[in-house]
Design a protein around this motif. Structure first.
Motif, mmCIF file in Angstrom:
data_model
loop_
_atom_site.group_PDB
_atom_site.id
_atom_site.type_symbol
_atom_site.label_atom_id
_atom_site.label_comp_id
_atom_site.label_asym_id
_atom_site.label_seq_id
_atom_site.Cartn_x
_atom_site.Cartn_y
_atom_site.Cartn_z
ATOM 1 N N LYS A 100 0.713 -1.128 0.024
ATOM 2 C CA LYS A 100 0.176 0.100 0.158
ATOM 3 C C LYS A 100 0.913 1.223 -0.098
ATOM 4 N N TRP A 101 2.135 1.196 0.282
ATOM 5 C CA TRP A 101 2.867 2.153 0.206
ATOM 6 C C TRP A 101 3.529 2.475 -1.046
ATOM 7 N N GLN A 102 3.241 3.592 -1.769
ATOM 8 C CA GLN A 102 3.809 3.882 -3.162
ATOM 9 C C GLN A 102 5.219 4.235 -3.011
ATOM 10 N N GLU A 103 5.525 5.524 -2.098
ATOM 11 C CA GLU A 103 6.726 6.140 -2.024
ATOM 12 C C GLU A 103 7.701 5.150 -1.277
ATOM 13 N N PRO A 104 8.964 5.395 -1.828
ATOM 14 C CA PRO A 104 9.955 4.524 -1.150
ATOM 15 C C PRO A 104 10.202 4.366 0.346
ATOM 16 N N GLN A 105 10.193 3.549 1.018
ATOM 17 C CA GLN A 105 10.301 3.302 2.392
ATOM 18 C C GLN A 105 11.624 2.455 2.806
ATOM 19 N N LEU A 106 12.191 2.895 3.935
ATOM 20 C CA LEU A 106 13.326 2.112 4.764
ATOM 21 C C LEU A 106 12.587 1.473 5.824
ATOM 22 N N ILE A 107 12.304 0.240 5.629
ATOM 23 C CA ILE A 107 11.578 -0.644 6.588
ATOM 24 C C ILE A 107 12.196 -1.694 7.487
#
Length: 264
Positions: free
Chosen positions: A65-72
Motif C-alpha cells: 500500500k506504500w507507493q513512495e520508497p520506504q526504509l522498513i
C-alpha cells in the motif's frame, strides 16, 4: 503524537529506520539481549501472550500500500526467521520482491536458519534487502561468522542492547570483507518493575567505533541507554538525544544513501 508522512505512512521512533512492518508478531527469547524485550512488555500490557506467534490479519500486505520508497524495519515484534512463521514466509518474501521501491532491514537472532529460509531466486541477495544480526556482547559473536556465509547485498550488526563488552578485533577480516554497517545502542528500561536496564560503558562504544573505522564499517550510534543517561545526567531518559553526547559519539551513518527515504 504519531509521526505521519505525507503518504500517511507512520514512522517508527527508531532512529535508523522509517516505518516498521510486522507480517507476524510474537517471539521466544533466545539470548541475554532478549531479557527485557519491549515486545514482551507491550504484549503483556495488552493482555496478550508474547510467545504465541501469529500472522497479522491487518498488516501482512502493508508494504504493498506504500507507493513512495520506504526504509522498513522488518519484524520488529518478532523474528523473520523464527520457525513458527515458516508457513507464511514465502508469501512475505513475494511482497518484498514485488515492492522494489522499498528497502527492507531484516534483523535476526537466528542466523543459523537463514540459508534454509531464503527464496529460491535469492541468488546473491535481493537488491532491496539488508540482513543483520543482533550481537549484544561477546557471547553472541558467533552470529557474525554465521551471517558472513549468507549471500546478501548489505550485511549489518546491531550491537543493541549493548550489555557487555564486545571485542571484534579478531573479526576484523570478516568485517572488512562481508559487513557494511553497525548499530550501537545501550539498553533502555525502567528503574523499577519487571522491565529494567543493564549497565553500559562509554568505552564499549569507543572500542566498537575504532574497529569499525579500521574495517570500513559505517556506524550508527542510536542511543547511550538508560544506564549512561542516569550516570551522565542526560535529559533524554534513554540517552537518545545526539546533541547531549560527546562529539566523538555523534555518528549516524548508513551503509548507502538514504536520501529518498523518510526516517525517524
Amino acid at each position: 503524537m504519531k509521526k505521519i508522512t505525507k503518504d500517511k505512512v507512520e514512522l517508527s521512533k527508531i532512529q535508523w529506520t522509517g516505518p516498521t512492518w510486522n507480517p507476524w508478531h510474537g517471539c521466544t527469547k533466545v539470548s541475554a539481549g532478549c531479557k527485557f524485550c519491549y515486545m514482551f512488555r507491550d504484549k503483556e500490557r495488552y493482555g496478550q501472550n508474547p510467545t504465541t506467534v501469529l500472522k497479522s490479519k491487518t498488516m501482512f500486505n502493508q508494504p504493498l500500500k506504500w507507493q513512495e520508497p520506504q526504509l522498513i524495519f522488518t519484524c520488529s515484534w518478532s523474528d523473520w526467521f523464527i520457525k513458527d512463521a515458516d508457513d507464511w514466509r514465502t508469501e512475505a518474501w513475494k511482497i518484498i520482491k514485488d515492492t522494489p521501491q522499498h528497502t527492507y532491514q531484516i534483523l535476526t537472532k537466528r542466523p543459523e536458519r537463514i540459508l534454509e529460509c531464503l527464496p529460491d531466486d535469492w541468488g546473491d541477495g535481493y537488491p532491496n534487502v539488508w540482513i543483520g544480526v543482533s550481537v549484544e556482547s561477546d557471547a553472541e559473536k558467533h552470529r557474525i561468522e554465521t551471517l558472513s556465509k549468507v549471500p546478501a547485498r548489505i550485511r549489518f550488526i546491531s550491537a543493541e542492547p549493548l550489555i557487555g563488552e564486545l571485542n571484534l578485533e579478531d573479526y576484523a577480516e570478516i568485517l572488512s570483507e562481508y559487513f557494511h554497517w553497525i548499530i550501537l545502542g545501550g539498553e533502555s528500561g525502567n528503574k523499577t518493575g519487571k522491565y529494567l536496564f543493564r549497565e553500559c560503558k562509554l568505552e564499549w562504544f569507543t572500542k566498537l567505533i575504532d574497529i569499525s573505522r579500521k574495517t570500513n564499517l559505517k556506524v550508527f550510534v542510536k542511543q547511550l541507554g538508560t544506564h549512561l543517561a542516569n550516570t551522565l545526567d542526560l535529559k533524554d531518559r534513554h540517552g537518545g538525544n545526539i546533541e547531549e553526547w560527546e562529539e566523538s559519539l555523534q555518528i549516524r551513518e548508513f551503509p548507502e544513501s538514504i536520501e529518498r527515504y523518510k526516517v525517524a
